[in-house]
Design a protein around this motif. Structure first.
Motif, PDB file in Angstrom:
ATOM      1  N   ALA A  62       0.589  -1.463   0.145  1.00  0.00           N
ATOM      2  CA  ALA A  62      -0.160   0.200  -0.345  1.00  0.00           C
ATOM      3  C   ALA A  62       1.025   1.021   0.128  1.00  0.00           C
ATOM      4  N   GLY A  63       2.431   0.999  -0.045  1.00  0.00           N
ATOM      5  CA  GLY A  63       3.084   2.472  -0.093  1.00  0.00           C
ATOM      6  C   GLY A  63       4.308   2.256  -1.172  1.00  0.00           C
ATOM      7  N   PHE A  64       5.645   2.180  -0.947  1.00  0.00           N
ATOM      8  CA  PHE A  64       6.509   1.628  -2.350  1.00  0.00           C
ATOM      9  C   PHE A  64       6.448  -0.193  -2.125  1.00  0.00           C
ATOM     10  N   ARG A  65       5.884  -0.006  -3.646  1.00  0.00           N
ATOM     11  CA  ARG A  65       6.248  -1.465  -4.161  1.00  0.00           C
ATOM     12  C   ARG A  65       7.610  -1.437  -4.553  1.00  0.00           C
ATOM     13  N   HIS A  66       8.611  -2.709  -4.303  1.00  0.00           N
ATOM     14  CA  HIS A  66      10.176  -3.296  -4.338  1.00  0.00           C
ATOM     15  C   HIS A  66       9.878  -4.116  -6.394  1.00  0.00           C
ATOM     16  N   ASP A  67      10.656  -3.934  -7.045  1.00  0.00           N
ATOM     17  CA  ASP A  67      10.463  -4.769  -8.222  1.00  0.00           C
ATOM     18  C   ASP A  67      11.047  -5.712  -8.621  1.00  0.00           C
ATOM     19  N   SER A  68      11.608  -6.154  -6.808  1.00  0.00           N
ATOM     20  CA  SER A  68      12.165  -7.267  -6.498  1.00  0.00           C
ATOM     21  C   SER A  68      11.335  -8.891  -5.863  1.00  0.00           C
ATOM     22  N   ILE A  69       9.835  -8.043  -5.709  1.00  0.00           N
ATOM     23  CA  ILE A  69       8.831  -8.784  -5.206  1.00  0.00           C
ATOM     24  C   ILE A  69       8.544 -10.529  -6.376  1.00  0.00           C
ATOM     25  N   PRO A  70       8.168 -10.171  -7.231  1.00  0.00           N
ATOM     26  CA  PRO A  70       8.270 -11.271  -8.405  1.00  0.00           C
ATOM     27  C   PRO A  70      10.045 -12.370  -7.866  1.00  0.00           C
ATOM     28  N   ASP A  71      11.144 -11.779  -8.193  1.00  0.00           N
ATOM     29  CA  ASP A  71      11.851 -12.390  -8.183  1.00  0.00           C
ATOM     30  C   ASP A  71      12.340 -13.514  -6.718  1.00  0.00           C
ATOM     31  N   GLY A  72      11.174 -12.648  -5.417  1.00  0.00           N
ATOM     32  CA  GLY A  72      11.496 -12.935  -4.282  1.00  0.00           C
ATOM     33  C   GLY A  72      10.144 -14.224  -4.074  1.00  0.00           C
ATOM     34  N   VAL A  73       9.444 -14.134  -4.862  1.00  0.00           N
ATOM     35  CA  VAL A  73       8.237 -15.305  -4.837  1.00  0.00           C
ATOM     36  C   VAL A  73       8.669 -16.328  -5.846  1.00  0.00           C
ATOM     37  N   SER A  74       9.564 -16.567  -7.043  1.00  0.00           N
ATOM     38  CA  SER A  74      10.237 -16.745  -7.553  1.00  0.00           C
ATOM     39  C   SER A  74      11.066 -18.140  -6.791  1.00  0.00           C
ATOM     40  N   ALA A  75      11.710 -17.424  -6.356  1.00  0.00           N
ATOM     41  CA  ALA A  75      13.193 -18.185  -5.800  1.00  0.00           C
ATOM     42  C   ALA A  75      12.530 -19.165  -4.077  1.00  0.00           C
ATOM     43  N   LEU A  76      11.616 -18.099  -3.791  1.00  0.00           N
ATOM     44  CA  LEU A  76      10.779 -18.840  -2.597  1.00  0.00           C
ATOM     45  C   LEU A  76      10.152 -20.157  -2.564  1.00  0.00           C
ATOM     46  N   LYS A  77       9.562 -20.614  -4.922  1.00  0.00           N
ATOM     47  CA  LYS A  77       8.746 -21.460  -4.895  1.00  0.00           C
ATOM     48  C   LYS A  77       9.674 -22.455  -5.249  1.00  0.00           C
ATOM     49  N   ASP A  78      11.216 -21.746  -5.637  1.00  0.00           N
ATOM     50  CA  ASP A  78      12.017 -23.201  -6.256  1.00  0.00           C
ATOM     51  C   ASP A  78      12.544 -23.418  -4.540  1.00  0.00           C
ATOM     52  N   LEU A  79      12.720 -22.667  -3.998  1.00  0.00           N
ATOM     53  CA  LEU A  79      13.248 -23.357  -2.222  1.00  0.00           C
ATOM     54  C   LEU A  79      12.484 -24.852  -2.269  1.00  0.00           C
ATOM     55  N   GLY A  80      10.865 -23.493  -2.211  1.00  0.00           N
ATOM     56  CA  GLY A  80      10.204 -25.125  -2.042  1.00  0.00           C
ATOM     57  C   GLY A  80      10.219 -26.098  -2.811  1.00  0.00           C
ATOM     58  N   ALA A  81       9.989 -26.270  -3.696  1.00  0.00           N
ATOM     59  CA  ALA A  81       9.889 -27.422  -4.499  1.00  0.00           C
ATOM     60  C   ALA A  81      11.584 -28.526  -4.226  1.00  0.00           C
ATOM     61  N   ALA A  82      12.323 -27.515  -3.679  1.00  0.00           N
ATOM     62  CA  ALA A  82      13.767 -28.539  -3.475  1.00  0.00           C
ATOM     63  C   ALA A  82      13.814 -28.938  -1.868  1.00  0.00           C
ATOM     64  N   HIS A  83      12.236 -28.797  -1.321  1.00  0.00           N
ATOM     65  CA  HIS A  83      13.025 -29.227   0.103  1.00  0.00           C
ATOM     66  C   HIS A  83      11.441 -28.911   0.740  1.00  0.00           C
ATOM     67  N   GLY A  84      10.701 -29.401  -0.143  1.00  0.00           N
ATOM     68  CA  GLY A  84       9.769 -30.053   0.303  1.00  0.00           C
ATOM     69  C   GLY A  84       8.678 -29.200   0.983  1.00  0.00           C
ATOM     70  N   LEU A  85       8.196 -27.697   0.605  1.00  0.00           N
ATOM     71  CA  LEU A  85       7.662 -27.180   1.100  1.00  0.00           C
ATOM     72  C   LEU A  85       6.784 -26.243   0.131  1.00  0.00           C
ATOM     73  N   ALA A  86       5.283 -26.581   0.218  1.00  0.00           N
ATOM     74  CA  ALA A  86       3.655 -26.852  -0.787  1.00  0.00           C
ATOM     75  C   ALA A  86       4.203 -25.033  -0.372  1.00  0.00           C
ATOM     76  N   VAL A  87       3.622 -23.831  -1.459  1.00  0.00           N
ATOM     77  CA  VAL A  87       3.460 -22.429  -1.587  1.00  0.00           C
ATOM     78  C   VAL A  87       3.217 -22.451  -2.065  1.00  0.00           C
ATOM     79  N   ASP A  88       1.758 -21.049  -1.647  1.00  0.00           N
ATOM     80  CA  ASP A  88       0.436 -20.913  -2.409  1.00  0.00           C
ATOM     81  C   ASP A  88       0.372 -19.301  -1.773  1.00  0.00           C
ATOM     82  N   ALA A  89       0.787 -18.348  -2.685  1.00  0.00           N
ATOM     83  CA  ALA A  89       1.264 -16.884  -3.104  1.00  0.00           C
ATOM     84  C   ALA A  89      -0.345 -16.433  -3.328  1.00  0.00           C
ATOM     85  N   THR A  90      -0.480 -14.935  -2.540  1.00  0.00           N
ATOM     86  CA  THR A  90      -1.437 -13.840  -2.821  1.00  0.00           C
ATOM     87  C   THR A  90      -0.793 -12.410  -2.836  1.00  0.00           C
TER      88      THR A  90
END
Length: 465
Positions: A52-80
């Protein structure tokens, strides 16, 4: 909330590891999980990145990284990015919520209430970077995050001092970590409330305003739940950096309860062994065997049976902390921490006149990890919940006050023993670590002590000096 010892909430700006949803997920029926090491389904994380304020352009990269980590380490990830996901029913599906560079007021009053209830029922929180620039008028959230953002200088390299090398978020790092990011200053110092994992060396960059004590990553138990925060993650490059990704993974693993650590605030400890050869100058080897000092500041036992003991000072009333892990391929290693023994070149003096806090995966209950060896077993159920497996770091606190000895494993009290043997006394004695035998390899880091009110320490010359 799913049936589990810990539930964790991580809000990282999008989904964490596996799936990605554009809106609030629909609740499924709760699924029970098996005992430690026997999950019947993956840990589930919700990544929340509404701004609701400044938006970081790295957010999509963060989401992608977390998905990759989840897939590699058995974590199910939802994003919203929909605050409507914050209902009691929906949050109960998740073991952690990650706030990924959220900014401003992102939840309404009902959503805030649902989230508070989630944390109170054992949920977990992970805050990344601008999660500290969020919900300034919601006191509960400010306490959960640990500190609010104040300002930042330009993006630049800096030196990060790693203060806790046992926590899964920092155990892979050396004593310092050089990286480039946007370094936040905070409105308050969280050190009195949270356990600091890493801090900035303000002399290594320009623009730090926290007077030389500048925490940048921390963890805490908060109102029933677990909370981890890291100030890194402004740049897109952060999420491609292997060390930073491991930092995030370790924080999430702790938040969901998949790894244990001591996240109580820690102040006032003095190092007895800080990873340097110089700090070993006041230690002395008694008996056969030895300890090897590695380049990363780890001591590892070999041979035996002997003991490396701190010869300069005897202690009376104190809290002794140290990090340890079983280091052999078998994972069944034997060692221990001795306290309350007189100075001697004979390691059996510590056995006969002091007490050993055992490190051993397999033996009788009064001779396994957390026991006062051969005198009193640890609380096995508490010990097993708190214990990380072989190959991962654990933290002991051994607290001696008078003839009372308490043992904490990763922040959990697992033993409370009182000496009644007139031939022994905890009121005045030395401390040491054991090297047990040729096939037993146990590693130690960061041995530190805080003297408590009571009898003062007493300097003593090692035998023969």
């Amino acid at each position: 909330m799913r049936a589990k010892v810990r539930t964790v909430i991580a809000v990282v700006g999008a989904a964490l590891l596996i799936g990605c949803v554009s809106g609030p997920a629909v609740s499924d029926s709760a699924v029970s999980k098996g005992g430690p090491g026997k999950p019947t389904e993956r840990d589930r994380v919700l990544v929340f990145s509404k701004t609701a304020g400044f938006r970081h352009d790295s957010i999509p990269d963060g989401v992608s990284a977390l998905k990759d980590l989840g897939a590699a380490h058995g974590l199910a990830v939802d994003a919203t990015e929909d605050g409507g996901a914050f209902t009691s029913r929906n949050l109960a599906r998740y073991d952690a919520v990650v706030f990924l560079s959220t900014t401003g007021d992102v939840l309404d009053e009902a959503q805030q209430k649902a989230f508070e209830g989630y944390i109170g029922r054992g949920g977990g929180y992970v805050g990344i970077h601008a999660a500290a620039d969020t919900e300034y008028d919601w006191a509960f959230y400010g306490g959960l995050a640990g500190a609010y953002f104040q300002s930042h200088p330009a993006i630049q390299p800096a030196k990060v001092n790693v203060e806790d090398r046992a926590h899964p978020a920092t155990s892979h790092l050396g004593e310092s970590w050089e990286r480039t990011d946007e370094w936040y200053n905070y409105r308050s110092n969280p050190r009195d409330r949270a356990h600091v994992l890493a801090s900035l060396d303000e002399s290594s960059y320009t623009g730090g305003t926290m007077n030389g004590d500048h925490p940048i990553a921390w963890c805490q138990e908060y109102r029933g739940g677990r909370a981890f925060y890291t100030g890194g993650g402004h740049t897109k490059e952060s999420y491609a950096d292997t060390a930073f990704r491991q930092h995030l993974l370790g924080g999430i693993r702790w938040a969901v309860g998949a790894a244990q650590a001591d996240c109580r605030p820690e102040k006032g400890y003095a190092p007895l062994f800080d990873g340097t050869a110089e700090s070993l100058s006041q230690w002395k080897q008694a008996g056969p065997g030895s300890f090897t000092l590695s380049d990363d500041g780890t001591l590892t036992s070999s041979g035996g049976m002997g003991m490396l003991w701190y010869a300069a000072t005897a202690f009376g009333s104190y809290s002794l902390k140290l990090d340890w892990k079983m280091a052999s391929d078998s994972g069944d290693d034997n060692s221990g921490v001795f306290v309350g023994f007189p100075p001697s070149d004979d390691p059996w003096s510590a056995v006969d006149k002091g007490y050993e806090i055992q490190i051993d995966a397999t033996d009788a209950p009064d001779r396994t990890t957390g026991s006062v060896y051969s005198f009193q077993s640890a609380d096995i159920s508490k010990r097993d919940r708190a214990l990380n497996p072989p190959g991962e770091w654990n933290t002991y606190e051994i607290r001696v006050e008078g003839e009372r000895l308490r043992v904490y494993l990763n922040g959990e009290k697992i033993n409370d023993f009182t000496n009644t043997d007139p031939a022994r006394s905890l009121r005045d004695g030395h401390v040491g670590i054991q090297n047990h035998g040729a096939d037993d390899r146990v590693s130690f880091r960061d041995i530190r002590i805080k003297e408590l009110p009571g009898k003062a320490s007493r300097s003593s010359a090692p035998p023969g000096d």
